[in-house]
Design a protein around this motif. Structure first.
Motif, PDB file in Angstrom:
ATOM      1  N   GLY A 120      47.012 -14.405  14.658  1.00 25.03           N
ATOM      2  CA  GLY A 120      46.481 -14.507  16.017  1.00 25.03           C
ATOM      3  C   GLY A 120      46.722 -15.923  16.514  1.00 25.03           C
ATOM      4  O   GLY A 120      46.442 -16.886  15.805  1.00 25.03           O
ATOM      5  N   CYS A 121      47.256 -16.048  17.699  1.00 29.56           N
ATOM      6  CA  CYS A 121      47.541 -17.375  18.230  1.00 29.56           C
ATOM      7  C   CYS A 121      46.235 -18.057  18.632  1.00 29.56           C
ATOM      8  O   CYS A 121      45.408 -17.487  19.324  1.00 29.56           O
ATOM      9  CB  CYS A 121      48.480 -17.284  19.437  1.00 29.56           C
ATOM     10  SG  CYS A 121      48.986 -18.913  20.025  1.00 29.56           S
ATOM     11  N   LYS A 122      46.075 -19.301  18.175  1.00 27.49           N
ATOM     12  CA  LYS A 122      44.842 -20.050  18.461  1.00 27.49           C
ATOM     13  C   LYS A 122      45.101 -21.207  19.414  1.00 27.49           C
ATOM     14  O   LYS A 122      44.336 -22.168  19.471  1.00 27.49           O
ATOM     15  CB  LYS A 122      44.234 -20.571  17.162  1.00 27.49           C
ATOM     16  CG  LYS A 122      43.798 -19.447  16.232  1.00 27.49           C
ATOM     17  CD  LYS A 122      43.229 -19.989  14.926  1.00 27.49           C
ATOM     18  CE  LYS A 122      42.902 -18.881  13.938  1.00 27.49           C
ATOM     19  NZ  LYS A 122      44.135 -18.223  13.395  1.00 27.49           N
ATOM     20  N   CYS A 123      46.190 -21.129  20.138  1.00 25.08           N
ATOM     21  CA  CYS A 123      46.490 -22.232  21.052  1.00 25.08           C
ATOM     22  C   CYS A 123      45.446 -22.282  22.168  1.00 25.08           C
ATOM     23  O   CYS A 123      44.749 -21.295  22.412  1.00 25.08           O
ATOM     24  CB  CYS A 123      47.901 -22.083  21.620  1.00 25.08           C
ATOM     25  SG  CYS A 123      48.048 -20.960  23.026  1.00 25.08           S
ATOM     26  N   PRO A 124      45.319 -23.420  22.846  1.00 25.38           N
ATOM     27  CA  PRO A 124      44.287 -23.559  23.894  1.00 25.38           C
ATOM     28  C   PRO A 124      44.401 -22.482  24.969  1.00 25.38           C
ATOM     29  O   PRO A 124      43.395 -21.985  25.457  1.00 25.38           O
ATOM     30  CB  PRO A 124      44.573 -24.953  24.470  1.00 25.38           C
ATOM     31  CG  PRO A 124      45.259 -25.687  23.360  1.00 25.38           C
ATOM     32  CD  PRO A 124      46.057 -24.663  22.615  1.00 25.38           C
ATOM     33  N   SER A 125      45.616 -22.104  25.314  1.00 24.63           N
ATOM     34  CA  SER A 125      45.801 -21.089  26.352  1.00 24.63           C
ATOM     35  C   SER A 125      45.271 -19.728  25.894  1.00 24.63           C
ATOM     36  O   SER A 125      44.549 -19.047  26.615  1.00 24.63           O
ATOM     37  CB  SER A 125      47.284 -20.998  26.713  1.00 24.63           C
ATOM     38  OG  SER A 125      47.530 -19.854  27.490  1.00 24.63           O
ATOM     39  N   CYS A 126      45.610 -19.337  24.673  1.00 21.33           N
ATOM     40  CA  CYS A 126      45.155 -18.032  24.161  1.00 21.33           C
ATOM     41  C   CYS A 126      43.647 -18.034  23.949  1.00 21.33           C
ATOM     42  O   CYS A 126      42.974 -17.036  24.195  1.00 21.33           O
ATOM     43  CB  CYS A 126      45.869 -17.682  22.857  1.00 21.33           C
ATOM     44  SG  CYS A 126      47.578 -17.184  23.136  1.00 21.33           S
ATOM     45  N   ARG A 127      43.123 -19.177  23.465  1.00 21.10           N
ATOM     46  CA  ARG A 127      41.682 -19.227  23.250  1.00 21.10           C
ATOM     47  C   ARG A 127      40.925 -19.137  24.567  1.00 21.10           C
ATOM     48  O   ARG A 127      39.788 -18.701  24.624  1.00 21.10           O
ATOM     49  CB  ARG A 127      41.291 -20.503  22.490  1.00 21.10           C
ATOM     50  CG  ARG A 127      41.501 -20.330  20.981  1.00 21.10           C
ATOM     51  CD  ARG A 127      40.939 -21.501  20.256  1.00 21.10           C
ATOM     52  NE  ARG A 127      41.362 -22.720  20.954  1.00 21.10           N
ATOM     53  CZ  ARG A 127      40.901 -23.922  20.692  1.00 21.10           C
ATOM     54  NH1 ARG A 127      39.994 -24.085  19.766  1.00 21.10           N
ATOM     55  NH2 ARG A 127      41.329 -24.972  21.348  1.00 21.10           N
ATOM     56  N   ASN A 136      52.088 -29.139  18.181  1.00 15.86           N
ATOM     57  CA  ASN A 136      51.686 -27.754  17.989  1.00 15.86           C
ATOM     58  C   ASN A 136      52.292 -26.828  19.033  1.00 15.86           C
ATOM     59  O   ASN A 136      52.680 -27.254  20.116  1.00 15.86           O
ATOM     60  CB  ASN A 136      50.157 -27.652  18.040  1.00 15.86           C
ATOM     61  CG  ASN A 136      49.525 -28.281  16.822  1.00 15.86           C
ATOM     62  OD1 ASN A 136      49.909 -27.998  15.694  1.00 15.86           O
ATOM     63  ND2 ASN A 136      48.554 -29.168  17.044  1.00 15.86           N
ATOM     64  N   HIS A 137      52.306 -25.555  18.647  1.00 16.28           N
ATOM     65  CA  HIS A 137      52.746 -24.526  19.586  1.00 16.28           C
ATOM     66  C   HIS A 137      51.679 -24.304  20.656  1.00 16.28           C
ATOM     67  O   HIS A 137      50.484 -24.381  20.388  1.00 16.28           O
ATOM     68  CB  HIS A 137      52.976 -23.202  18.847  1.00 16.28           C
ATOM     69  CG  HIS A 137      53.085 -22.045  19.794  1.00 16.28           C
ATOM     70  ND1 HIS A 137      54.288 -21.680  20.365  1.00 16.28           N
ATOM     71  CD2 HIS A 137      52.151 -21.205  20.296  1.00 16.28           C
ATOM     72  CE1 HIS A 137      54.071 -20.645  21.179  1.00 16.28           C
ATOM     73  NE2 HIS A 137      52.793 -20.331  21.157  1.00 16.28           N
ATOM     74  N   CYS A 138      52.123 -24.005  21.863  1.00 13.41           N
ATOM     75  CA  CYS A 138      51.186 -23.522  22.882  1.00 13.41           C
ATOM     76  C   CYS A 138      51.912 -22.500  23.741  1.00 13.41           C
ATOM     77  O   CYS A 138      53.109 -22.639  24.019  1.00 13.41           O
ATOM     78  CB  CYS A 138      50.670 -24.675  23.738  1.00 13.41           C
ATOM     79  SG  CYS A 138      49.433 -24.117  24.953  1.00 13.41           S
ATOM     80  N   CYS A 139      51.177 -21.464  24.145  1.00 12.67           N
ATOM     81  CA  CYS A 139      51.761 -20.441  25.008  1.00 12.67           C
ATOM     82  C   CYS A 139      51.839 -20.901  26.459  1.00 12.67           C
ATOM     83  O   CYS A 139      52.419 -20.242  27.303  1.00 12.67           O
ATOM     84  CB  CYS A 139      50.975 -19.138  24.887  1.00 12.67           C
ATOM     85  SG  CYS A 139      51.119 -18.418  23.237  1.00 12.67           S
ATOM     86  N   LYS A 140      51.204 -22.032  26.751  1.00 11.41           N
ATOM     87  CA  LYS A 140      51.341 -22.674  28.060  1.00 11.41           C
ATOM     88  C   LYS A 140      51.642 -24.135  27.795  1.00 11.41           C
ATOM     89  O   LYS A 140      50.796 -25.013  27.964  1.00 11.41           O
ATOM     90  CB  LYS A 140      50.034 -22.541  28.839  1.00 11.41           C
ATOM     91  CG  LYS A 140      50.178 -21.782  30.126  1.00 11.41           C
ATOM     92  CD  LYS A 140      48.876 -21.857  30.897  1.00 11.41           C
ATOM     93  CE  LYS A 140      48.933 -20.919  32.083  1.00 11.41           C
ATOM     94  NZ  LYS A 140      47.598 -20.825  32.698  1.00 11.41           N
TER      95      LYS A 140
HETATM   96 ZN   LIG Z   1      48.962 -18.856  22.273  1.00 13.44          ZN
END
Ligand SMILES: [Zn+2]
Length: 135
Positions: free
Chosen positions: A119-126, A72-76
């Motif tokens: 909306g990004c739901k990655c762990p970092s954004c959440r 998955n994508h993640c912003c971090k």
């Molecule tokens: Zn994100």
């Protein structure tokens, strides 16, 4: 870098890919594999699993045998996709512990087209982090 180094499991986005052993920085975790097609053919096929290798080669990673597609994508992210002699490897950005979910940044084009609209739901954004890409 072998198949049993990673496992598919439940993640924030449905399924994800997880480390089945410890990795250290710079380790190649898995290769992103699939049909190698021209950009024109890639446009015709479409889909979420196209990976641009060069301006003449795109990998269509939609086949189930490409388990890297579960990442998955993640912003971090804890991994990064590297082009090594025109093959795409997912490489550890730091040490990764067994059972950690593997993530990488899908890049701004994919992010803005497929992720940002919902909306990004990655762990970092959440957790309140800033999305890595914005318009
Ligand atoms: Zn994100």
């Amino acid at each position: 870098m072998q198949k049993h180094d990673v496992r598919v499991g439940r993640s924030y986005a449905g399924l994800g890919l997880f480390a089945a052993k410890d990795f250290k920085k710079g380790d190649r975790v898995i290769e992103y594999v699939g049909d190698r097609v021209t950009p024109e053919e890639a446009d015709k096929r479409g889909g979420m699993y196209l990976f641009e290798v060069t301006d003449r080669i795109t990998i269509d990673g939609s086949a189930r045998t490409n388990i890297a597609r579960y990442i998955n994508h993640c912003c971090k992210p804890n991994c990064e996709a590297w082009n090594i002699k025109n093959r795409i490897y997912i490489v550890a950005l730091g040490s990764i512990k067994k059972d950690e979910e593997l993530t990488y940044d899908y890049g701004s084009e994919h992010f803005l087209e497929h992720i940002a609209p919902h909306g990004c739901k990655c762990p970092s954004c959440r957790a309140g982090g800033k999305p890595l890409h914005s318009k």
